[in-house]
Design a protein around this motif. Structure first.
Motif, short mmCIF file in Angstrom:
data_model
loop_
_atom_site.label_atom_id
_atom_site.label_comp_id
_atom_site.label_asym_id
_atom_site.label_seq_id
_atom_site.Cartn_x
_atom_site.Cartn_y
_atom_site.Cartn_z
N PRO A 1 28.29 30.74 3.53
CA PRO A 1 27.73 32.09 3.70
C PRO A 1 26.69 32.19 4.82
N LEU A 2 26.19 31.04 5.30
CA LEU A 2 25.08 31.09 6.26
C LEU A 2 25.46 31.80 7.56
N SER A 3 26.75 31.75 7.92
CA SER A 3 27.19 32.45 9.13
C SER A 3 27.83 33.80 8.78
N LYS A 4 27.89 34.10 7.48
CA LYS A 4 28.60 35.33 7.04
C LYS A 4 27.61 36.23 6.31
N ASP A 5 27.75 36.36 4.97
CA ASP A 5 26.90 37.30 4.20
C ASP A 5 25.41 37.07 4.42
N VAL B 1 20.16 26.68 16.30
CA VAL B 1 21.43 26.12 15.83
C VAL B 1 21.62 26.60 14.40
N LEU B 2 22.78 26.33 13.82
CA LEU B 2 23.05 26.82 12.47
C LEU B 2 23.78 25.76 11.66
N ARG B 3 23.03 25.06 10.82
CA ARG B 3 23.65 24.09 9.91
C ARG B 3 22.99 24.18 8.53
N THR B 4 21.66 24.22 8.53
CA THR B 4 20.94 24.17 7.25
C THR B 4 20.46 25.55 6.85
N VAL C 1 26.85 30.60 21.90
CA VAL C 1 27.58 29.65 22.75
C VAL C 1 28.49 28.82 21.86
N GLY C 2 29.80 28.93 22.10
CA GLY C 2 30.75 28.14 21.32
C GLY C 2 31.69 29.05 20.55
N THR C 3 32.99 28.84 20.75
CA THR C 3 33.98 29.75 20.19
C THR C 3 34.79 29.13 19.05
N GLY C 4 34.18 28.17 18.37
CA GLY C 4 34.80 27.66 17.14
C GLY C 4 34.55 28.65 16.01
N PHE C 5 34.86 28.25 14.78
CA PHE C 5 34.73 29.20 13.67
C PHE C 5 33.29 29.67 13.47
N ILE C 6 32.33 28.74 13.54
CA ILE C 6 30.95 29.15 13.27
C ILE C 6 30.47 30.11 14.36
N GLY C 7 30.83 29.83 15.62
CA GLY C 7 30.44 30.73 16.71
C GLY C 7 31.03 32.12 16.53
N CYS C 8 32.31 32.19 16.19
CA CYS C 8 32.97 33.50 16.01
C CYS C 8 32.36 34.24 14.83
N GLU C 9 32.16 33.53 13.72
CA GLU C 9 31.60 34.19 12.53
C GLU C 9 30.19 34.70 12.79
N ALA C 10 29.38 33.84 13.41
CA ALA C 10 27.99 34.23 13.65
C ALA C 10 27.92 35.39 14.64
N ALA C 11 28.77 35.37 15.67
CA ALA C 11 28.77 36.46 16.65
C ALA C 11 29.08 37.79 15.95
N ALA C 12 30.10 37.77 15.08
CA ALA C 12 30.48 39.00 14.37
C ALA C 12 29.35 39.45 13.43
N SER C 13 28.70 38.49 12.78
CA SER C 13 27.62 38.86 11.84
C SER C 13 26.41 39.42 12.59
N LEU C 14 26.06 38.81 13.72
CA LEU C 14 24.91 39.32 14.49
C LEU C 14 25.22 40.71 15.03
N PHE D 1 41.04 25.86 4.77
CA PHE D 1 39.81 26.63 4.69
C PHE D 1 40.03 28.08 5.05
N TRP D 2 39.04 28.90 4.68
CA TRP D 2 39.05 30.32 5.02
C TRP D 2 37.92 30.58 5.98
N SER D 3 38.15 31.52 6.87
CA SER D 3 37.07 31.95 7.76
C SER D 3 36.99 33.47 7.74
N GLU D 4 35.77 34.00 7.74
CA GLU D 4 35.58 35.46 7.79
C GLU D 4 34.97 35.82 9.12
#
Ligand SMILES: Cc1cc2nc3c(=O)[nH]c(=O)nc-3n(C[C@H](O)[C@H](O)[C@H](O)COP(=O)(O)OP(=O)(O)OC[C@H]3O[C@@H](n4cnc5c(N)ncnc54)[C@H](O)[C@@H]3O)c2cc1C
Length: 389
Positions: free
Chosen positions: A45-49, A131-134, A154-167, A321-324
């Motif tokens: 949820p850290l990069s999503k909700d 950065v976003l891990r913890t 910076v970075g177009t993996g799942f965490i980058g895409c999710e965080a960009a959409a959430s921001l 896995f699922w990605s939002e």
């Protein structure tokens, strides 16, 4: 002190290992040492909700809601937590771990579940980026986002895409920068990458593909000299497995991960590795796989804990896995170590399935959006190495 089971790490693999050990009647003391200050919690949820939610650092409910298990249940299960402490040395022959406090712990068996840490770009100013891990990273990011009007991710993996959409959902002007032409292209192929790009653009995220970041300075400066100004920069440029302790202990490390068999045993006795840090043999795939998924970390941890308790278990599941990304969900089940062909099937209304095959036409992966039946069926086809449907 002595622990019959020493678990190093505080993520899903660590908790699953400790719990499964107890569930399989593993006796003696179980000690879980984590250098995070918070008991094991949900990262997805850290990069999503969590990132989309209101910034209220004083609301304990917010963080408590992420805990994998309430703090008071650990004593009930006979699991001792040592939080905010790092294991700095591991002597496999003497079965002894040294902690940052100077304490030494001897063990019967040890599960290494140290996961991965964000990889920082080697460019000027990168140390100032977020950065976003913890959970602490997520709290800092959300608080920075509250004060910001613009962001570069910076970075177009799942965490980058999710965080960009959430921001973006928080109302920030967001630019997503990556080396790939389309987000996720390397992992999922250009057909799927173009669809993900379309979703992000529809949500108002500006994409800068095929771009190299040369510096982080009031935003980022690209290698071609273009400056993209922003109030905050988030580096989502991949992760590095934390396998140093295994190497110190003399265990085989391959491509930065701990080489383990399907029972998650490392190459030195009484040492297991599970989760992101493991390069585990998957019995169904017939080869070792590097996997960075939440569910697999739990599955592997549970197997390591079961085997350490004297039970019988082996890793043979198809990783999934699922990605939002914004309000769209992708579900992915695959061996994850490459494909030769991809076929995308549209189901109407934006729903689609991407089927992945190897050179011989065997199914090696499936990715779905609003097509759950294919996701379920796909995982079976991958497990059976069946021809593409
Ligand atoms: C923002 C974000 C969103 C994600 N979303 C998804 C998703 O939607 N779906 C999905 O499948 N996956 C997702 N993931 C990936 C998933 O979280 C990881 O694959 C998973 O956490 C790996 O679990 P692990 O137990 O192997 O390691 P980790 O969760 O990384 O835990 C490792 C633990 O070890 C501790 N540690 C490390 N070294 C030491 C040491 N020397 N001494 C003591 N403690 C140590 C760390 O503090 C940490 O607690 C996401 C990850 C992030 C960061």
């Amino acid at each position: 002190m002595h622990a019959e089971l020493l678990v190093i790490g505080g993520g899903p693999a660590a908790l699953a290992a400790a719990t499964a050990y107890r569930d399989h009647r593993g006796g003696g003391a179980v000690l879980l040492v984590s250098n995070d200050d918070v008991p094991p919690y949900l990262r997805p949820p850290l990069s999503k909700d969590f990132l989309r939610g209101p910034d209220d650092p004083d609301d304990p409910e917010d963080a408590d809601g992420l805990l994998l298990t309430p703090a008071m249940t650990y004593p009930e299960q006979g699991i001792t937590l040592r939080l905010g402490q790092t294991v700095t040395d591991l002597d496999a022959r003497g079965r002894t771990a040294t902690l940052s406090t100077g304490d030494r712990v001897t063990y019967g068996d040890c599960v290494l579940a140290t996961g991965s840490s964000p990889r920082r770009l080697d460019v000027p100013g990168a140390a100032d980026a977020l950065v976003l891990r913890t959970l602490a990273d997520a709290v800092a990011l959300r608080s920075a986002a509250t004060a910001a009007r613009s962001a570069v991710v910076v970075g177009t993996g799942f965490i980058g895409c999710e965080a960009a959409a959430s921001l973006r959902a928080r109302g920030l002007a967001v630019t997503l920068v990556g080396r790939e032409r389309f987000p996720q292209q390397t992992r999922l192929g250009p057909e799927v990458g173009a669809r993900v790009a379309g979703w992000l653009e529809a949500d108002g995220v500006v994409l800068r593909g095929e771009a190299d970041v040369a510096a982080v300075e009031h935003g980022v400066r690209l290698a071609d000299g273009t400056a993209i100004g922003a109030d905050l920069v988030l580096l989502a440029s991949g992760v590095e497995p934390q396998a140093t302790l295994a190497a110190v202990a003399g265990a085989e490390v391959v491509d930065g991960r701990v080489a383990v068999d399907a029972q998650l045993r490392a190459s030195v006795p009484h040492l297991f590795a599970a989760g992101d840090v493991a390069f585990a043999h998957n019995a169904a795939a017939g080869r070792r796989l590097a996997v960075e998924h939440w569910g697999e970390a739990e599955t592997m941890g549970a197997i390591a804990g079961t085997v350490a308790a004297g039970g019988d278990a082996a890793w043979d599941a198809v990783p999934g896995f699922w990605s939002e990304i914004g309000d769209r969900t992708l579900k992915y089940a695959a061996w994850g170590d490459g494909f030769a062909h991809v076929r995308v099937v549209d189901h109407g209304g934006g729903a689609f399935t991407a089927w992945y095959a190897d050179d011989a036409g065997r199914t090696v992966g499936v990715l779905t959006h609003d097509a759950d039946e294919d996701y379920e069926r796909g995982a079976t086809l991958v497990a059976e190495a069946a021809p593409l449907p």
